[in-house]
Structures are given as structure tokens and as C-alpha cells.
Design a protein around this motif. Structure first.
Motif, PDB file in Angstrom:
ATOM      1  N   CYS A 276       0.542   9.633   1.932  1.00  0.00           N
ATOM      2  CA  CYS A 276       0.605  11.016   1.451  1.00  0.00           C
ATOM      3  C   CYS A 276       1.814  11.734   2.037  1.00  0.00           C
ATOM      4  O   CYS A 276       2.083  11.627   3.239  1.00  0.00           O
TER       5      CYS A 276
ATOM      6  N   GLN B 190      -1.835   1.768  -6.641  1.00  0.00           N
ATOM      7  CA  GLN B 190      -1.084   2.816  -5.946  1.00  0.00           C
ATOM      8  C   GLN B 190      -0.555   2.330  -4.600  1.00  0.00           C
ATOM      9  O   GLN B 190       0.559   2.696  -4.192  1.00  0.00           O
ATOM     10  N   MET B 191      -1.300   1.496  -3.925  1.00  0.00           N
ATOM     11  CA  MET B 191      -0.852   0.963  -2.642  1.00  0.00           C
ATOM     12  C   MET B 191       0.341   0.033  -2.810  1.00  0.00           C
ATOM     13  O   MET B 191       1.175  -0.100  -1.911  1.00  0.00           O
TER      14      MET B 191
ATOM     15  N   ALA C 280       3.664   1.735  -2.346  1.00  0.00           N
ATOM     16  CA  ALA C 280       3.852   2.462  -1.084  1.00  0.00           C
ATOM     17  C   ALA C 280       5.274   2.347  -0.558  1.00  0.00           C
ATOM     18  O   ALA C 280       5.822   3.306  -0.013  1.00  0.00           O
TER      19      ALA C 280
ATOM     20  N   PHE D 238      -6.581   2.378  -6.926  1.00  0.00           N
ATOM     21  CA  PHE D 238      -6.070   2.528  -5.566  1.00  0.00           C
ATOM     22  C   PHE D 238      -5.183   1.338  -5.182  1.00  0.00           C
ATOM     23  O   PHE D 238      -4.142   1.497  -4.540  1.00  0.00           O
TER      24      PHE D 238
ATOM     25  N   CYS E 274      -8.520  -2.870  -1.983  1.00  0.00           N
ATOM     26  CA  CYS E 274      -7.505  -1.800  -2.073  1.00  0.00           C
ATOM     27  C   CYS E 274      -7.014  -1.346  -0.708  1.00  0.00           C
ATOM     28  O   CYS E 274      -5.877  -0.875  -0.572  1.00  0.00           O
TER      29      CYS E 274
ATOM     30  N   VAL F  75      -7.882   1.230   0.865  1.00  0.00           N
ATOM     31  CA  VAL F  75      -7.702   2.680   0.869  1.00  0.00           C
ATOM     32  C   VAL F  75      -8.877   3.408   1.496  1.00  0.00           C
ATOM     33  O   VAL F  75      -8.703   4.382   2.216  1.00  0.00           O
TER      34      VAL F  75
ATOM     35  N   CYS G 266      -0.540  12.983  -3.176  1.00  0.00           N
ATOM     36  CA  CYS G 266      -0.586  11.554  -3.492  1.00  0.00           C
ATOM     37  C   CYS G 266      -0.836  11.374  -4.984  1.00  0.00           C
ATOM     38  O   CYS G 266      -1.193  12.309  -5.697  1.00  0.00           O
ATOM     39  N   GLU G 267      -0.661  10.141  -5.439  1.00  0.00           N
ATOM     40  CA  GLU G 267      -0.788   9.854  -6.870  1.00  0.00           C
ATOM     41  C   GLU G 267      -2.213  10.057  -7.359  1.00  0.00           C
ATOM     42  O   GLU G 267      -2.430  10.506  -8.492  1.00  0.00           O
ATOM     43  N   GLU G 268      -3.194   9.749  -6.529  1.00  0.00           N
ATOM     44  CA  GLU G 268      -4.586   9.919  -6.936  1.00  0.00           C
ATOM     45  C   GLU G 268      -4.900  11.385  -7.193  1.00  0.00           C
ATOM     46  O   GLU G 268      -5.561  11.731  -8.182  1.00  0.00           O
TER      47      GLU G 268
ATOM     48  N   LEU H 232      -4.315   6.149   1.481  1.00  0.00           N
ATOM     49  CA  LEU H 232      -3.170   6.244   0.585  1.00  0.00           C
ATOM     50  C   LEU H 232      -2.026   6.964   1.297  1.00  0.00           C
ATOM     51  O   LEU H 232      -2.251   7.954   1.992  1.00  0.00           O
TER      52      LEU H 232
END
Length: 376
Positions: A367, A51-52, A55, A48, A23, A25, A324-326, A365
């Protein structure tokens, strides 16, 4: 950035330069710490990684300063301080709170509200727009075109507070539900922090919501005790730096930030404390059409649980944002655990997120302030 396995029995031996190969991350100080952390990380790793992959979409801004404000800051080739120095805005007015050397300034250290852009008039919205707003603004490019601002103007770096609120109104379709005879809109804005030092930017709601009397209650523990109950009438826009600009007229100067008998287009009221503790007092004067919380951090603070329970009972739209999405995913779980229902407005990218990356995130990640938005 800290080693993701810090505190798991053995001390960290080196700087956390070893990143997860899947990931990218999380980071570790050693192979041993990476292996020991896998049992915790394996569940989040695929999430993760996904989500990356998005980006590049997060980095998509129309501004000419985007490379400096995003990629170079993220890769530590640039700092927020150096960026604002080149703009001539370092440690100036509202801009001073956008870099680390100004981040430690508390709202209690700024008793007077700052209402200057410290920019030439052509670079900031210091007066009424040339044309009345006639369409829903969908992104920063729409706004800059309507306000006749060049794409090298940095005002979006502060206006993301105002436009996250504006976008929240659109998502919740609140404006259509307001009383057409009164034209009043009540918003409860929870957990303000840095916004307390940049309140003048909310004056732009005068142009975005013409004919609407907007009342915003800003409620949170960061409000200084001596400002508890303070009312601010925003009867003009934040000023430019030009002495002879019409925004410096005596009539506008007299009305900015000073309570008067006229109906204000935008009124702010500050309340110190947690929302669930101050709600009954606040709601006597303004039952909200919408509740908003920017960069809420719901999963990080247990104080959100009684507030979410209260919002559920109120049965009004509530819109949240996070960096961030997380963080948004974790917040969604917390909200669902309290309400027993999934989000009413799913997690989505905020087109009006701040166009400058956040430095020193705990993860790799990408942000941004007010990056993702969601609601119940």
C-alpha cells in the motif's frame, strides 16, 4: 494486522502469523480460523494473488532512499520515525505528520500554515524553476530532472498530493478545456485530511501550470470549524532552510498565505462538511473543471454515495485515488452501482504515488498513499 476470521464465533488463540498459502495477503491466528474463513476468502483469493504479482512494479521508484522507505518499512526492519530521524526531518515542520507519533495531530492543532521544507535549497523546489515547463511530466524522474533535484531529495514524500492532482488533470484532459481567455482552473478537492497540514506543497502548481490561475476548494469533514471559509493565497513556494536564499525575500514572505489584491497563482479555500451538503454554496463562486479525491476510501464510507450521485449529475470529470488496487476495485463497484456505468478512466497505477509504504495495513497487500488512480 488482525486475524481475517476475527469475530467469527470463536476467539483468536494466537497472533495472526499464519498467512494464506495461495495469495499471502490475509493472515490467521489458527488453522481452524483459516478453514472457517475460506468460504469468504475464496472469491477474493485469486484476485489478491494477481495483485501480489504486480508488487515489484509498485516498488519501482528512482530514489536512492527507496529500499529504506519501502522494503525495510514493509518488513518492519525500519519505521517511518527512524527513516525521518536519519533524514533529520523527524517531527519537523510539514514532515511531522508523516510518522505515527505525529499522525494524531489534527488540523485544528495547527492554526498556522507551515511553509518550510526544512531542507537545503539544493534539495527542495523553493523558487522558480530554471526553465519553464515544456513537456508533460510522466513520473518522478521527469520531475526531479526538470527541477534539478538529486534523487536523494525526499520532497516526493510530500509532493505526491500536488502531483496526484497534476496527474489527474492530465488524465481528464482538463487543462485543454479551460477558457483560454480567462486562464482560470477550478478544482474541487474532496475529503482532505493530512493535506490540511501540508497545504504549502500545492504552491508547486505555480511551476507546473504556468499562466493558469488555479482555485482549489478543499471540502471535507476534517476541516476544522474555525477554518471553514478560510482563503489562502499561495504566492510563493515553500521555503528552504537557508537564511540567505532568495525564497526568503520580503516580497515573497509578505505574499505567502495572506489574502491581497493581487491575482494569486494558486488560491485555496477550505470548507467543512460533506461535498453533497456544501456543494450549492461552493459552486456559486466556482463551478469545477475537475473533482479530485485523494485516498478516497469510497467503499468504506456510505457518505460517498450521495456525493457520487451529485458528481454524476454535474457531468464533470472526477478522479479518485486509493492506497491499493483492492480498494480501487471495491470503489469501482460502488461507483458503477450508483452511475450504472463502468469507470470512464480505468484503474491504473499512479506514477506519482508516495514513495513510502503505508505501515499497519489491514492486508499484506503493498500500500502507498495515492497508489492507484481511476475516474468517472
Amino acid at each position: 494486522m488482525e486475524c481475517a476470521a476475527k469475530g467469527r464465533g470463536t476467539h483468536c488463540v494466537d497472533p495472526p502469523t499464519r498467512r494464506c498459502g495461495r495469495c499471502g495477503v490475509v493472515a490467521y491466528c489458527s488453522v481452524d480460523h483459516q478453514l472457517s474463513h475460506w468460504s469468504d476468502h475464496k472469491e477474493e483469493c485469486a484476485r489478491f494473488e494477481q495483485q501480489m504479482r504486480s508488487a515489484e512494479v509498485l516498488h519501482d521508484f528512482p530514489f536512492t532512499f527507496s529500499s529504506e522507505a519501502m522494503v525495510q518499512v514493509h518488513e518492519k526492519l525500519e519505521t517511518r520515525c527512524s527513516f525521518f530521524m536519519r533524514q533529520g526531518l523527524h517531527q519537523v515542520g510539514m514532515w511531522r505528520y508523516e510518522c505515527h507519533c505525529g499522525a494524531s495531530v489534527a488540523a485544528s492543532d495547527c492554526p498556522r500554515m507551515i511553509n518550510d521544507w526544512n531542507l537545503p535549497s539544493m534539495l527542495c523546489p523553493c523558487h522558480e524553476p530554471a526553465t519553464r515547463i515544456s513537456m508533460r511530466l510522466s513520473n518522478w524522474k521527469d520531475y526531479y530532472a526538470w527541477r534539478c533535484l538529486p534523487l536523494y531529495s525526499p520532497v516526493a514524500l510530500l509532493l505526491h498530493w500536488t502531483f496526484t492532482l497534476y496527474h489527474a488533470l492530465q488524465l481528464a484532459a482538463v487543462r485543454n478545456s479551460t477558457n483560454d481567455t480567462s486562464n482560470k482552473l477550478y478544482i474541487h478537492y474532496l475529503g482532505p485530511d493530512k493535506e490540511l497540514l501540508q497545504l504549502a506543497v500545492f504552491g508547486e502548481l505555480r511551476a507546473l501550470l504556468p499562466g493558469i490561475q488555479v482555485h482549489i476548494d478543499l471540502v471535507g469533514p476534517a476541516v476544522p470549524q474555525f477554518r471553514d471559509g478560510e482563503r489562502i493565497d499561495l504566492c510563493s513556494y515553500a521555503h528552504c532552510m537557508e537564511v540567505d536564499c532568495p525564497c526568503k525575500s520580503s516580497s515573497e514572505n509578505a505574499s505567502f498565505g495572506v489574502p491581497n489584491d493581487r491575482n494569486s497563482a494558486v488560491t485555496l479555500r477550505l470548507s467543512k462538511g460533506f461535498y453533497h451538503e456544501r456543494y450549492r454554496e461552493i459552486v456559486k463562486d466556482s463551478f469545477p473543471h475537475l473533482v479530485v479525491a485523494s485516498n478516497a476510501g469510497i467503499a468504506a464510507y456510505s457518505s460517498w454515495l450521495p456525493t457520487i450521485e451529485l458528481i454524476k449529475e454535474m457531468n464533470v470529470p472526477a478522479i479518485f485515488s486509493d492506497y491499493c488496487e483492492e480498494a480501487a476495485n471495491l470503489a469501482a463497484r460502488c461507483i458503477s452501482s450508483v452511475t450504472g456505468h463502468p469507470l470512464g478512466i480505468p484503474i491504473q497505477l499512479n506514477p506519482f504515488r508516495q514513495p513510502m509504504m503505508v505501515q499497519d495495513s489491514s492486508l499484506f497487500l503493498p500500500c502507498y498513499s495515492n497508489c492507484f488512480i481511476f475516474g468517472m
